[in-house]
Design a protein around this motif. Structure first.
Motif, short mmCIF file in Angstrom:
data_model
loop_
_atom_site.label_atom_id
_atom_site.label_comp_id
_atom_site.label_asym_id
_atom_site.label_seq_id
_atom_site.Cartn_x
_atom_site.Cartn_y
_atom_site.Cartn_z
N ALA A 54 0.83 -1.20 0.00
CA ALA A 54 0.00 0.00 0.00
C ALA A 54 0.87 1.26 0.00
N GLU A 55 1.91 1.24 0.79
CA GLU A 55 2.81 2.40 0.87
C GLU A 55 3.53 2.61 -0.46
N GLU A 56 3.95 1.52 -1.09
CA GLU A 56 4.63 1.62 -2.38
C GLU A 56 3.68 2.19 -3.43
N ALA A 57 2.44 1.73 -3.45
CA ALA A 57 1.46 2.24 -4.41
C ALA A 57 1.17 3.71 -4.15
N ALA A 58 1.07 4.08 -2.88
CA ALA A 58 0.78 5.47 -2.53
C ALA A 58 1.92 6.41 -2.92
N SER A 59 3.14 5.88 -2.97
CA SER A 59 4.28 6.73 -3.31
C SER A 59 4.39 7.01 -4.81
N ARG A 60 3.60 6.31 -5.63
CA ARG A 60 3.69 6.49 -7.08
C ARG A 60 3.10 7.81 -7.56
N VAL A 61 2.12 8.32 -6.86
CA VAL A 61 1.43 9.55 -7.28
C VAL A 61 1.29 10.47 -6.07
N SER A 62 0.89 11.69 -6.33
CA SER A 62 0.72 12.65 -5.23
C SER A 62 -0.48 12.24 -4.38
N PRO A 63 -0.52 12.66 -3.12
CA PRO A 63 -1.66 12.32 -2.26
C PRO A 63 -3.00 12.78 -2.84
N GLY A 64 -3.04 13.94 -3.47
CA GLY A 64 -4.27 14.43 -4.06
C GLY A 64 -4.74 13.56 -5.21
N MET A 65 -3.79 13.13 -6.04
CA MET A 65 -4.13 12.25 -7.16
C MET A 65 -4.60 10.89 -6.65
N LEU A 66 -3.92 10.38 -5.62
CA LEU A 66 -4.33 9.09 -5.05
C LEU A 66 -5.73 9.18 -4.48
N SER A 67 -6.02 10.28 -3.79
CA SER A 67 -7.35 10.49 -3.23
C SER A 67 -8.42 10.51 -4.32
N PHE A 68 -8.13 11.18 -5.42
CA PHE A 68 -9.06 11.23 -6.54
C PHE A 68 -9.28 9.83 -7.11
#
Length: 112
Positions: A54-68
């Motif tokens: 999950a952490e690796e996937a979250a690091s691929r894009v910005s937090p705002g993009m991940l939230s979207f």
């Protein structure tokens, strides 16, 4: 002055000669990460209780993009599940979260 048009002709793609037997350019790896791919991987990792993934996937894009991306995935999943259950998305969402279904319109104290 005749040299200027000749220079222009050489600069234009139609004026250049094609190189003989030039090997095809290797395909370039995609730059950046698709936010939907990151969101899907993040949610799947969270569902499988895999914090490292999950952490690796979250690091691929910005937090705002991940939230979207997570929001879009949640909406699509909820609509699909609601269609399968033949229920409203609101009813399914409340059910998934363990909430009681409430009437859609609440009356205020002054309304009668």
């Amino acid at each position: 002055m005749a040299r200027v048009p000749e220079r222009l002709r050489r600069l234009l793609p139609s004026g250049r000669k094609a190189p003989e037997a030039a090997p095809p350019a290797p395909s370039r790896p995609r730059q950046g990460h698709n936010l939907f791919e990151a969101a899907a991987e993040y949610i799947a990792a969270c569902a499988e209780d895999d914090p490292v993934r999950a952490e690796e996937a979250a690091s691929r894009v910005s937090p705002g993009m991940l939230s979207f991306g997570v929001n879009e995935l949640a909406c699509r999943a909820l609509i699909t599940l609601a269609r399968e259950r033949n229920q409203s998305p609101r009813t399914v969402a409340r059910s998934l979260l363990g909430l009681r279904d409430q009437p859609t319109a609440r009356r205020r104290a002054g309304d009668a």
